[in-house]
Design an enzyme around this catalytic site. Sequence first.
Site, PDB file in Angstrom:
ATOM      1  N   HIS A 262       0.838  -1.202   0.000  1.00 53.56           N
ATOM      2  CA  HIS A 262       0.000   0.000   0.000  1.00 53.56           C
ATOM      3  C   HIS A 262       0.877   1.258   0.000  1.00 53.56           C
ATOM      4  O   HIS A 262       0.624   2.195  -0.775  1.00 53.56           O
ATOM      5  CB  HIS A 262      -0.914  -0.021   1.229  1.00 53.56           C
ATOM      6  CG  HIS A 262      -1.652   1.250   1.465  1.00 53.56           C
ATOM      7  ND1 HIS A 262      -2.897   1.509   0.933  1.00 53.56           N
ATOM      8  CD2 HIS A 262      -1.310   2.363   2.173  1.00 53.56           C
ATOM      9  CE1 HIS A 262      -3.292   2.718   1.304  1.00 53.56           C
ATOM     10  NE2 HIS A 262      -2.350   3.252   2.063  1.00 53.56           N
ATOM     11  N   GLU A 263       1.908   1.284   0.845  1.00 53.52           N
ATOM     12  CA  GLU A 263       2.796   2.451   0.899  1.00 53.52           C
ATOM     13  C   GLU A 263       3.577   2.613  -0.399  1.00 53.52           C
ATOM     14  O   GLU A 263       3.835   3.747  -0.844  1.00 53.52           O
ATOM     15  CB  GLU A 263       3.760   2.327   2.083  1.00 53.52           C
ATOM     16  CG  GLU A 263       3.084   2.265   3.442  1.00 53.52           C
ATOM     17  CD  GLU A 263       2.159   3.436   3.694  1.00 53.52           C
ATOM     18  OE1 GLU A 263       2.491   4.554   3.251  1.00 53.52           O
ATOM     19  OE2 GLU A 263       1.095   3.238   4.309  1.00 53.52           O
ATOM     20  N   HIS A 266       1.681   4.622  -2.819  1.00 51.29           N
ATOM     21  CA  HIS A 266       1.856   6.072  -2.670  1.00 51.29           C
ATOM     22  C   HIS A 266       3.107   6.539  -3.414  1.00 51.29           C
ATOM     23  O   HIS A 266       3.114   7.620  -4.014  1.00 51.29           O
ATOM     24  CB  HIS A 266       1.958   6.429  -1.183  1.00 51.29           C
ATOM     25  CG  HIS A 266       0.676   6.312  -0.427  1.00 51.29           C
ATOM     26  ND1 HIS A 266      -0.482   6.935  -0.832  1.00 51.29           N
ATOM     27  CD2 HIS A 266       0.356   5.643   0.719  1.00 51.29           C
ATOM     28  CE1 HIS A 266      -1.459   6.668   0.030  1.00 51.29           C
ATOM     29  NE2 HIS A 266      -0.970   5.883   0.975  1.00 51.29           N
ATOM     30  N   GLU A 343      -5.582   7.282  -0.858  1.00 51.41           N
ATOM     31  CA  GLU A 343      -5.645   6.016  -0.122  1.00 51.41           C
ATOM     32  C   GLU A 343      -6.277   4.916  -0.965  1.00 51.41           C
ATOM     33  O   GLU A 343      -5.792   3.776  -0.986  1.00 51.41           O
ATOM     34  CB  GLU A 343      -6.432   6.203   1.182  1.00 51.41           C
ATOM     35  CG  GLU A 343      -5.761   7.103   2.194  1.00 51.41           C
ATOM     36  CD  GLU A 343      -4.382   6.603   2.582  1.00 51.41           C
ATOM     37  OE1 GLU A 343      -4.237   5.378   2.842  1.00 51.41           O
ATOM     38  OE2 GLU A 343      -3.450   7.419   2.614  1.00 51.41           O
ATOM     39  N   ASP A 347      -4.483   1.484  -2.236  1.00 49.35           N
ATOM     40  CA  ASP A 347      -5.123   0.177  -2.038  1.00 49.35           C
ATOM     41  C   ASP A 347      -5.249  -0.570  -3.364  1.00 49.35           C
ATOM     42  O   ASP A 347      -5.040  -1.786  -3.424  1.00 49.35           O
ATOM     43  CB  ASP A 347      -6.504   0.359  -1.414  1.00 49.35           C
ATOM     44  CG  ASP A 347      -6.435   0.564   0.097  1.00 49.35           C
ATOM     45  OD1 ASP A 347      -5.333   0.441   0.659  1.00 49.35           O
ATOM     46  OD2 ASP A 347      -7.479   0.856   0.705  1.00 49.35           O
TER      47      ASP A 347
END
Length: 403
Positions: A262-263, A266, A343, A347
Amino acid sequence: MVPEELRGIIPPEIFYRARIYELHKMELRMWKYFVDIILTLIELFFGFYPFVWNLAVLTLKPLSGAEIWVSVIFVFYMSIYITVRCLPVLLYDKCILEVRYGTRSSMPTYCYCLLGLLAVVLAQFLLGPLTMLVVLSVELLGWWFFMWYYLAWAVLTILMIFLLPYVCIPCVGVQRRLQPGPLYNEVKVVCDMVGFPMKRVFIIRTRTTQYSNAYFYGSCCLKRIVIFDTLLLNKGLSASELKPFEVGRGLTNIQVAAVVAHELGHWRKGHFYKATFIMKIHLLLTMLIFGVLFHCKQIYEAIGFEPGLCPIVVGFIIVMRIAMIPYLTLANFFILWNLRRFEYSADRFAHMLGYSLSLRSALVKIYADHMSFPVYDTCYARWNHTHPTILQRLEYQERLDQK
């Protein structure tokens, strides 16, 4: 009722207590808004700000009439007033809400009065010098002072990106590179998929925080993914080294890898750059609108000042507290929407890497460790939440699976 997705995770009695706490908090917030609106209208209608300013002028009349010293006394009187202004909200909380919801605190009422008095005294050590700095900077920098404020803040935020690992992180805990082992191997798999260097993955050994988290920030040689040790199962330690309530908390290695995926989303989607750019534009617009309104003499006359009298510190308070509200409200809505979009995008990236089930189980486990209230109205969440709720994120992952 406990949502179906969480019935095996949150006991009904925990859900009930969390619900009562949220009702208490939200009703107090609505009462606070109501009182603030009424008192603000009264202040504007009866010319409260000119009254306090004239009181400060009279106080210093035998000594000095310089605006910088009058501003300091004005702010002192305002800090006393703001403390008293909080009393209706405090009384409503202690005398009505805590009785209604059964959440009485152990602190006596007189302690809150003493804390308020102490806050007024201590605040002067910060407010006095800050007031003088504001007045002096406006007088020295001239009409375009707000653009100098913007440039100073822009430089400061860029410096913070460089200084964060060395100034702020040590206050949270000790940061070290992730060392070889089972967790390293799991994280390396997902990092190798997207070409993220393992030497930029760090673990923080926290001192006090119990919040489970991981985050990405930075760019180029400064980029890093930071994992809190509270995210690891048993903090990566043996059960004998933990407090009883810490045993069993945290995620398995594959779940931690899903959070890292997930990070990495980003990072790959450039969210750090985009968020930085958006905040710089927001700050620029804020300063431009503030500058136009600050120099608008009609605003000072509208709140009761004589024509030509435009005290600097009063202008800061009125413009930021009242005149800027429409823009700041809409800007806040857009910024929150964009953060939630980031976010969902991260995801989706984790889902594309094949970590959908692991991410879902990680979200549920993190929730089970902390037990916050999960149910929020969609409209409320749009105006208040930086992240989608756990139910929204689980639903989004399910929709991705179906597609």
